[in-house]
Design a protein around this motif. Sequence first.
Motif, PDB file in Angstrom:
ATOM      1  N   SER A  30     -40.838 -10.530  18.960  1.00 29.53           N
ATOM      2  CA  SER A  30     -42.038  -9.744  19.211  1.00 29.53           C
ATOM      3  C   SER A  30     -42.035  -9.022  20.534  1.00 29.53           C
ATOM      4  O   SER A  30     -42.524  -7.809  20.323  1.00 29.53           O
ATOM      5  CB  SER A  30     -43.236 -10.631  19.217  1.00 29.53           C
ATOM      6  OG  SER A  30     -43.327 -11.444  18.451  1.00 29.53           O
ATOM      7  N   ALA A  33     -39.982  -5.979  19.417  1.00 28.86           N
ATOM      8  CA  ALA A  33     -40.362  -4.625  18.379  1.00 28.86           C
ATOM      9  C   ALA A  33     -41.196  -3.923  18.744  1.00 28.86           C
ATOM     10  O   ALA A  33     -41.241  -2.958  18.561  1.00 28.86           O
ATOM     11  CB  ALA A  33     -41.208  -5.764  17.241  1.00 28.86           C
ATOM     12  N   HIS A  90     -46.410  -8.331  15.492  1.00 29.44           N
ATOM     13  CA  HIS A  90     -45.647  -8.773  14.754  1.00 29.44           C
ATOM     14  C   HIS A  90     -45.614 -10.113  14.703  1.00 29.44           C
ATOM     15  O   HIS A  90     -44.716 -11.031  14.112  1.00 29.44           O
ATOM     16  CB  HIS A  90     -44.825  -8.275  15.438  1.00 29.44           C
ATOM     17  CG  HIS A  90     -43.179  -8.490  15.587  1.00 29.44           C
ATOM     18  ND1 HIS A  90     -41.869  -9.829  15.245  1.00 29.44           N
ATOM     19  CD2 HIS A  90     -42.528  -7.360  15.027  1.00 29.44           C
ATOM     20  CE1 HIS A  90     -40.935  -9.685  14.933  1.00 29.44           C
ATOM     21  NE2 HIS A  90     -41.329  -8.399  14.552  1.00 29.44           N
TER      22      HIS A  90
END
Length: 228
Positions: A30, A33, A90
């Motif tokens: 995450s 991301a 995410h």
Amino acid sequence: MTTAVDAVLFDLDDTLCEYRRTSAELLHESFDAVDVDPFFDVEEYYAAYERVVNDDDDHDGMRELRELCFADLADEYGYSRDLAYAMADHFAESRDHTDVDPLPGAEAAVEALAADHALGVVTNGAPEMQAEKLSALDFADRFQTVVYAGYDAPAKPEPDAYHAALAELDVTADRAVHVGNSLRTDVPGAHNAGVRSAWLHDGTPEPDPEPHYTVERLDDLATPPWSV
């Protein structure tokens, strides 16, 4: 003489089952991301979750809880809440709650105990998430009650969830044992409820608080230590 045990309550996460992809792995993904270096770790996330689940009654399920946790941590470290929400999205999209495996010995322990004990699950976590995990286990039908602490009752280590489960099973606290892996929630929660604790050993050399029983693997419970 030790009082007999009529009911055994189990924690779910990292006691009966575990994700194939850990929360730490998903958290790292995450951060990647949103192209930011990690500024909190999974233990900080868990601690934030415990605060939020008990302090915020207006959340709508696990996804929103995670957003609140990530946003609170972003505030603490000087990052934007929008970035935190993007990370939480995410994480949520990557998590499959049926992608779990039983811990070694879990099925053997549950099947053995089900022969002469009432069984229940007391788990911290959102019902929609925890129910999916439990349903993925072949022995899920062995449990007569499931209490989602933090939703049906205050989160562990508060005693209310234990009392709710035992009321469903019609068993008193002094005739029950709770099995769990956490020295932060499971063991103190059981003690707060007047229930004996069976701790799944995680390598901690001097557990605090000290559990009533310690097991190395769940199938050690096939011969319950409280019956010895």
